[in-house]
Design a protein around this motif. Structure first.
Motif, mmCIF file in Angstrom:
data_model
loop_
_atom_site.group_PDB
_atom_site.id
_atom_site.type_symbol
_atom_site.label_atom_id
_atom_site.label_comp_id
_atom_site.label_asym_id
_atom_site.label_seq_id
_atom_site.Cartn_x
_atom_site.Cartn_y
_atom_site.Cartn_z
ATOM 1 N N SER A 106 0.809 -1.388 -0.305
ATOM 2 C CA SER A 106 -0.121 0.035 -0.110
ATOM 3 C C SER A 106 0.859 1.149 -0.236
ATOM 4 N N VAL A 107 1.803 0.973 -0.928
ATOM 5 C CA VAL A 107 3.049 2.420 -1.164
ATOM 6 C C VAL A 107 2.624 2.688 -2.312
ATOM 7 N N PHE A 108 2.549 1.759 -3.054
ATOM 8 C CA PHE A 108 2.686 2.621 -4.568
ATOM 9 C C PHE A 108 1.457 2.832 -5.046
ATOM 10 N N THR A 109 0.705 2.594 -3.831
ATOM 11 C CA THR A 109 -0.682 2.489 -4.275
ATOM 12 C C THR A 109 -1.144 4.315 -4.406
ATOM 13 N N HIS A 110 -0.239 4.988 -3.560
ATOM 14 C CA HIS A 110 -0.552 6.873 -2.738
ATOM 15 C C HIS A 110 0.858 6.879 -3.665
ATOM 16 N N LEU A 111 1.560 6.588 -4.590
ATOM 17 C CA LEU A 111 2.680 7.922 -5.421
ATOM 18 C C LEU A 111 2.394 7.827 -6.757
ATOM 19 N N LEU A 112 3.078 9.104 -7.044
ATOM 20 C CA LEU A 112 2.962 9.148 -8.988
ATOM 21 C C LEU A 112 3.590 7.415 -9.106
ATOM 22 N N PRO A 113 3.637 7.310 -10.704
ATOM 23 C CA PRO A 113 3.575 6.030 -11.049
ATOM 24 C C PRO A 113 5.737 6.658 -11.530
#
Ligand SMILES: C[S@@+](CC[C@H](N)C(=O)[O-])C[C@H]1O[C@@H](n2cnc3c(N)ncnc32)[C@H](O)[C@@H]1O
Length: 228
Positions: free
Chosen positions: A115-122
């Motif tokens: 649940s980290v890349f789910t909150h970052l820009l690609p």
């Protein structure tokens, strides 16, 4: 990302800030994280790195379940790291804002982020993938969870967010979706082998994760890499 509303119990406040609804759920999710890691090869004695570790949902489960090895958790929120350090005094907690992995070249067996890349820009996730490749040992694995529109439960998040924005409200947080084709492309560009995917609803090898999981392995030899 925004931390959520803080309930009175300080331990629960921190667990709730990273998305757990109850302490029971916090512990069950941590246990599931460890089950996924074990399924993908976690063993005692390994050197692991938890990117965006929060207050240590995975770390506390690793400790509770008796895993022994070198754990480093990195996050951008000092209060969360302080709780990890309190609960798991033998683990390392690192404050890190610069989209790099705080580990030596080729030193890590596993690097994971839930649940980290789910909150970052690609693009931010891509930079972390690049540096993860540097920091992993040959044969080491990067595991991460992601949201995909193809999954009906994730599509619901998308539709709720659209409705919120249509009704004139701000988004509660940045929710980023990735596509498996993009993840494959990122893996190729960085040098990882073809990623392995598990849908959020697949409970055949470990508890269902809800988010989808991608696993990228750093090739053992240059030859493996060139052969792809
Ligand atoms: C939803 S929480 C998940 C925490 C933990 N991975 C878990 O599953 O228990 C997301 C975490 O990512 C952290 N985070 C946000 N942006 C980050 C960044 N650029 N680099 C590292 N961590 C970040 C947040 O502070 C938060 O602790």
């Amino acid at each position: 990302m925004h931390l959520r509303r803080q309930p009175d119990d300080p331990r629960f406040a921190l667990a709730n800030a990273i998305g757990a609804e109850t302490m029971e759920q916090f512990h069950a999710q941590g246990d599931a994280h460890v089950a996924v890691l074990r399924y993908h090869g976690l063993e005692n004695g390994m050197n692991v790195y938890d990117l965006g570790c929060g207050c240590g949902r995975t770390a506390q489960a690793l400790q509770r379940l008796g895993w022994t090895g070198n754990y480093t958790g990195a996050d951008v929120v000092p209060e969360l790291l302080a709780e990890l350090a309190r609960q798991c005094p033998t683990y390392y907690a690192v404050l890190n804002y610069d989209r790099t992995i705080k580990a030596e070249n080729a030193s890590l067996d596993m690097l994971f982020n839930w649940s980290v890349f789910t909150h970052l820009l690609p693009a931010e996730s891509f930079l972390y993938m690049e540096d993860a490749f540097r920091a992993l040992k040959p044969g080491g694995k990067l595991l991460f969870s992601f949201l995909e529109l193809e999954e009906p439960e994730h599509d619901r998040v998308w539709r709720d967010e659209l409705a919120r924005l249509r009704n004139g409200h701000d988004a509660e947080q940045l929710d980023t979706f990735l596509h498996r084709d993009w993840i494959k492309r990122f893996a190729r560009e960085v040098g990882f082998a073809e990623p392995q995917f598990t849908s959020g609803t697949d409970g055949s090898n470990h508890p269902q994760f809800w988010q989808a999981i991608a696993v990228m392995q750093k090739p053992f030899t240059t030859h493996d890499f060139e052969a792809r």
